[in-house]
Scaffold this motif. Structure first.
Motif, short mmCIF file in Angstrom:
data_model
loop_
_atom_site.label_atom_id
_atom_site.label_comp_id
_atom_site.label_asym_id
_atom_site.label_seq_id
_atom_site.Cartn_x
_atom_site.Cartn_y
_atom_site.Cartn_z
N PHE A 209 0.84 -1.21 0.00
CA PHE A 209 0.00 0.00 0.00
C PHE A 209 0.87 1.26 0.00
O PHE A 209 0.60 2.21 -0.74
CB PHE A 209 -0.91 0.01 1.23
CG PHE A 209 -2.21 -0.73 1.04
CD1 PHE A 209 -3.33 -0.08 0.56
CD2 PHE A 209 -2.31 -2.07 1.36
CE1 PHE A 209 -4.53 -0.75 0.38
CE2 PHE A 209 -3.50 -2.76 1.18
CZ PHE A 209 -4.62 -2.10 0.70
N THR A 213 0.59 3.90 -3.32
CA THR A 213 -0.27 5.07 -3.15
C THR A 213 0.44 6.41 -3.33
O THR A 213 -0.18 7.36 -3.84
CB THR A 213 -0.99 5.03 -1.79
OG1 THR A 213 -0.02 4.83 -0.74
CG2 THR A 213 -2.01 3.90 -1.77
N SER A 217 -0.82 9.36 -5.79
CA SER A 217 -0.97 10.78 -5.43
C SER A 217 -0.29 11.68 -6.45
O SER A 217 -0.79 12.76 -6.79
CB SER A 217 -0.39 11.04 -4.03
OG SER A 217 -1.06 10.30 -3.05
N THR A 229 -6.43 8.31 -3.17
CA THR A 229 -5.11 7.69 -3.04
C THR A 229 -4.54 7.88 -1.64
O THR A 229 -3.90 6.98 -1.09
CB THR A 229 -4.13 8.26 -4.08
OG1 THR A 229 -4.03 9.68 -3.91
CG2 THR A 229 -4.59 7.96 -5.49
N LEU A 232 -6.23 5.48 0.74
CA LEU A 232 -5.65 4.14 0.61
C LEU A 232 -4.28 4.06 1.26
O LEU A 232 -3.91 3.03 1.85
CB LEU A 232 -5.56 3.76 -0.88
CG LEU A 232 -6.88 3.50 -1.60
CD1 LEU A 232 -6.65 3.31 -3.09
CD2 LEU A 232 -7.58 2.28 -1.00
N MET A 233 -3.52 5.13 1.18
CA MET A 233 -2.22 5.16 1.87
C MET A 233 -2.41 4.95 3.36
O MET A 233 -1.61 4.27 4.02
CB MET A 233 -1.53 6.50 1.63
CG MET A 233 -0.19 6.63 2.36
SD MET A 233 0.51 8.30 2.25
CE MET A 233 1.00 8.29 0.54
#
Length: 623
Positions: A209, A213, A217, A229, A232-233
């Motif tokens: 991840f 991510t 971005s 994004t 998700l990070m």
């Protein structure tokens, strides 16, 4: 099949170790002076003793139990090491008198004190590699810090004009997005994923991840894409932040655990420093500078992704799963000798059995509820919550997120603001090094109590420096000076302590869910800071905002004084006894004993001794 059989044997063992200990100590001639074995309530330890579960057994009893343990778990091939190791664990002060000890054995045990930093390379590789993962978080903070100067305009959310207030809130949400996701999703996935995938598996998932991510971005074309994004990070950051400190703490010997586990903060600070370097390196690349600043955060995740399975798995996780042989093999890689591995295996095993008596085993929701209902676990939850909350109350992330904005408001140009932020990152990194050597000497609690007053007055001073007329050189110079001083004292104390402390205070049965709660607390309030600070600067002015966080530092000092016990130099299992001491008893001791001692010793310069709160229960004087 072999692993399943070992686990089955562990679960259905007919000769439960702690039952044998209680039965033999009660029935054999081994009794205390009062005629009975002292029992310590691990939910209410009013005697404040830290007890060795082997201390009340005779050497003969220990050896019989070791033979039963080896038979149950198919460890007869290492029984000589197990026997010597168990006797050393029973009476560590007199290890040289244990029968069968060779000169090599004596040397390797002595080295634990005389050369405490001498450990095998797999241990240092594990700590070093996993701590690199912390750099992702630090790098992202400063990547967004620099990007704040340009990405709002690039994505159509300028912080000027009719929608100024709304856009300020939106910029705050975008900066805080990873921490919002961490607090509500990422941290809470840690416990179930650790159960099935182990520490290394979860760290690998988190690294994936954190690798992808930042790149997402960097290529986002709209602010909703950037928001997704960064959310998700946060999943990767939550898994990483909840698991890596536990993994490091479980692999590390007690006498250097703080110094090694706090490398999480060292690498977070290093990530902040590298992020400021990247901001400066790409500042003149024009319209894509903010994309490079956000995207560069993928770099530290790459070695973590490639190397995590080269690390030994946590021996305590293997013990939790009933995989005793694998736990021993892991300890052999993490200790200097097979004797030390066997000693730690047996001692940890006996302590975990005691833990099981007070906390038992339950499902995920049950364990979460028990963070607040089982007294021993509740005290750990309160202490971890306090230090994690205090890390955000101190205000460090208003500087990490918005230092470029703060310096720009102080009258600095874009280049000067980035250079000033670089200075903040450099100091934050360099001053983390002293904590490596002081956290296990002075202790976690002492470092916290020292640094919070210093952070309060430096923040207050920085805020008042905004009253210096802006055209004067002293205006920016004094603001920078006090922000740098604030960063320095933070890095020595409140920076390294919270993650190391929270990773060690929970019993094994609740360690994942407890750490999830602690990290979620920390990063939820980091998200609150990230969302609110742009608007706070506008409404309260920099002076008011800095004064507000200075007051929170003073509040955090009081909370730590009353609610946070010391954990240095104790194994993770011995901390069960520390957190069995009632909170009221701990607080009374601080007021009636510790505070008068401090006043007499350091203010009145009197030679006085402080009666310790915790007493280690030494081996019974029986043969």
């Amino acid at each position: 099949m072999a692993d399943s059989k070992v686990k089955s044997d562990a679960d259905t063992s007919t000769g439960d170790l702690m039952s044998r200990i209680e039965k033999r100590v009660s029935s054999d001639h081994g009794t205390s002076e009062k005629g009975h074995v002292e029992h310590i309530n691990l939910n209410k330890n009013v005697s404040a003793k830290i007890k060795n579960p082997l201390a009340d057994l005779t050497p003969a009893q220990v050896l019989r139990d070791v033979e039963d343990f080896a038979n149950e778990h198919q460890l007869m091939d290492i029984i000589p090491h197990l026997k010597k190791g168990a006797l050393i664990a029973r009476d560590p002060d007199n290890f040289e008198t244990v029968e069968g000890m060779t000169d090599a054995d004596i040397t390797v045990i002595n080295d634990e004190t005389t050369h405490k930093w001498r450990h095998p390379w797999p241990l240092y590789f594990t700590i070093g590699l996993c701590s690199i993962g912390a750099a992702v978080q630090g790098w992202d903070q400063t990547g967004s810090n620099g990007a704040n100067l340009s990405f709002p305009d690039a994505l159509g959310i300028p912080e000027k004009g009719a929608d100024k207030a709304k856009n300020q809130w939106l910029v705050g949400v975008l900066n805080a997005a990873p921490y919002i996701s961490t607090a509500f999703i990422g941290c809470w996935l840690s416990d179930p994923l650790n159960k099935y995938w182990g520490r290394r598996g979860v760290i690998f998932i988190s690294a994936i991840f954190c690798l992808l991510t930042p790149i997402g971005s960097a290529v986002a074309q709209t602010w909703p894409q950037l928001l997704v994004t960064r959310l998700l990070m946060g999943i990767g950051m939550g898994l990483k932040g909840s698991t890596i400190p536990i993994f490091c703490a479980e692999n590390t010997p007690a006498n250097v655990r703080g110094g090694l586990v706090m490398s999480w903060q060292l690498w977070t600070a290093f990530g902040i420093f590298l992020g400021t370097c990247a901001n400066l390196a790409v500042k003149d690349t024009g319209a894509i500078s903010w994309r490079l600043q956000l995207g560069s955060a993928f770099i530290p995740a790459l070695p973590l992704t490639l190397g995590v399975f080269l690390c030994p798995e946590s021996p305590r996780w293997y013990l939790k799963k009933g995989l005793i042989r694998k736990a021993y093999q892991s300890l052999c890689k993490l200790r200097n000798s097979e004797l030390q591995a066997a000693r730690d295996l047996y001692y940890i095993y006996t302590q975990i059995k005691l833990e099981d008596e007070i906390v038992g085993k339950g499902n995920y929701l049950t364990r979460f509820g028990e963070l607040f209902t089982i007294p021993r676990v509740r005290r750990a939850t309160l202490a971890a919550w306090t230090v994690m909350l205090a890390q955000q109350m101190c205000g460090i992330n208003i500087v990490a997120f918005y230092s470029s904005t703060i310096f720009a408001q102080a009258g600095a140009s874009v280049t000067a603001a980035l250079f000033a932020s670089f200075g903040f990152g450099l100091i934050n990194f360099l001053f983390a090094f002293p904590a490596v050597f002081t956290i296990d000497t002075y202790g976690r609690r002492a470092l916290l109590l020292f640094t919070f007053p210093q952070m309060a007055w430096t923040l207050l001073a920085a805020g008042f420096c905004f009253y210096i007329p802006e055209g004067q050189t002293a205006h920016l110079a004094c603001i920078s000076l006090f922000i740098f001083m604030f960063s320095a004292v933070y890095s020595v104390g409140e920076g390294p302590v919270p993650y190391a402390y929270s990773a060690e205070v929970f019993p094994l049965s609740h360690r994942e869910v407890g750490m999830s709660f602690a990290v979620a607390t920390c990063l939820f309030w980091a998200a609150v800071l990230g969302v609110t600070f742009p608007r706070m600067l506008e409404v309260m002015t920099p002076t008011g905002a800095f004064g507000f966080y200075a007051a929170l530092n003073a509040t955090a000092f009081v909370m730590i004084f009353f609610l946070v016990p010391e954990t240095k130099q104790r194994t993770l299992e011995e901390l069960d006894y520390v957190f069995a001491v009632p909170t009221r008893m701990h607080a009374d001791y601080q007021v009636k004993k510790a505070l008068p001692y401090w006043i007499n010793r350091y203010m009145l310069r009197r030679k006085v001794e402080l009666e310790p709160l915790y007493q280690f229960d030494h081996v019974a004087t029986r043969t």
